[in-house]
Design a protein around this motif. Structure first.
Motif, short mmCIF file in Angstrom:
data_model
loop_
_atom_site.label_atom_id
_atom_site.label_comp_id
_atom_site.label_asym_id
_atom_site.label_seq_id
_atom_site.Cartn_x
_atom_site.Cartn_y
_atom_site.Cartn_z
N THR A 26 0.85 -1.19 0.00
CA THR A 26 0.00 0.00 0.00
C THR A 26 0.89 1.24 0.00
O THR A 26 1.73 1.41 0.88
CB THR A 26 -0.94 -0.01 1.23
N ASN A 28 1.17 5.68 -1.00
CA ASN A 28 0.48 6.93 -1.33
C ASN A 28 0.92 7.39 -2.72
O ASN A 28 1.77 6.76 -3.36
CB ASN A 28 0.71 7.99 -0.25
N SER A 29 0.38 8.51 -3.18
CA SER A 29 0.64 8.96 -4.56
C SER A 29 2.12 9.29 -4.78
O SER A 29 2.64 9.05 -5.87
CB SER A 29 -0.23 10.16 -4.91
N GLU A 31 4.74 7.89 -3.13
CA GLU A 31 5.48 6.63 -3.08
C GLU A 31 5.29 5.81 -4.36
O GLU A 31 6.17 5.04 -4.74
CB GLU A 31 5.03 5.80 -1.87
N LYS A 77 -3.05 4.08 -1.42
CA LYS A 77 -3.40 4.44 -0.05
C LYS A 77 -4.41 5.59 -0.03
O LYS A 77 -4.35 6.51 -0.84
CB LYS A 77 -2.12 4.87 0.68
N THR A 78 -5.33 5.54 0.91
CA THR A 78 -6.26 6.64 1.13
C THR A 78 -5.48 7.81 1.74
O THR A 78 -4.69 7.61 2.65
CB THR A 78 -7.40 6.20 2.07
N GLU A 79 -5.71 9.01 1.21
CA GLU A 79 -4.97 10.19 1.66
C GLU A 79 -5.92 11.31 2.06
O GLU A 79 -7.08 11.33 1.66
CB GLU A 79 -4.05 10.69 0.54
N LYS A 116 -3.86 17.49 -2.40
CA LYS A 116 -3.50 17.05 -1.05
C LYS A 116 -3.85 18.12 -0.04
O LYS A 116 -3.73 19.31 -0.31
CB LYS A 116 -2.01 16.74 -0.97
N GLN A 136 -11.17 12.00 2.69
CA GLN A 136 -10.21 10.90 2.64
C GLN A 136 -10.50 10.10 1.38
O GLN A 136 -11.63 9.64 1.20
CB GLN A 136 -10.35 10.00 3.88
N LYS A 138 -8.40 7.90 -2.24
CA LYS A 138 -7.19 7.57 -3.00
C LYS A 138 -6.93 8.72 -3.97
O LYS A 138 -7.87 9.27 -4.55
CB LYS A 138 -7.37 6.26 -3.75
#
Length: 149
Positions: A26, A28-29, A31, A77-79, A116, A136, A138
């Motif tokens: 999992t 994030n954007s 990564e 991942k949910t951000e 973000k 929250q 993706k």
């Protein structure tokens, strides 16, 4: 499941195999842009990404490894995001322009912009005729015209 064996992720595969062990990773954007280096899967298995340059990890991608019994599945991942909307399409376009002018990553959907969560950006958005909501979700930002990905 933790193995002592070093697992090296080497490439994307087109179809999900029916057999094998799938390790979920999992990210994030930010990564999802990094194609090389050590990572920990969701089950704390250390893996090494050695993917060909020029790609990007996407939600649902299946990756092959140096062990034909193991695969890695990418999960976005949910951000924490800011959802931006407006009754005026022109105001939304102006807002997108100003975000882009500040090199802020933006995901563009039919009637909303997503970026973000950031208090400086949130304060800037208060100067426009837009509604902002913290959510929250993706995050899948647009790739820039000068992107080296």
């Amino acid at each position: 499941m933790r193995m002592n064996k070093q697992i090296v992720v080497t490439d994307w595969i087109k179809e999900k195999p029916r057999l094998g062990t799938f390790l979920k990773l999992t990210l994030n954007s930010d990564e999802r842009r990094i194609l090389r280096g050590k990572r920990l899967t969701d089950c704390d298995q250390e893996i090494i990404l050695q993917l060909p340059r020029g790609g990007k990890l996407n939600d649902g991608d299946i990756l092959s490894t140096n062990d034909s019994n193991f695969y890695v599945e990418i999960i976005a991942k949910t951000e924490s995001l800011i959802e931006i909307s407006s009754k005026s399409k022109l105001e939304l376009i102006k807002t997108a322009y100003h975000l882009g002018n500040r090199h802020v990553e933006v995901e563009i959907e039919k009637d909303i912009l997503l970026t973000k969560g950031d208090y400086l950006i949130e304060n800037m958005l208060k100067n426009f005729n837009v509604e902002i909501v913290n959510i929250q979700k993706k995050f899948f930002p647009e790739r820039g015209a000068h992107s080296h990905e």
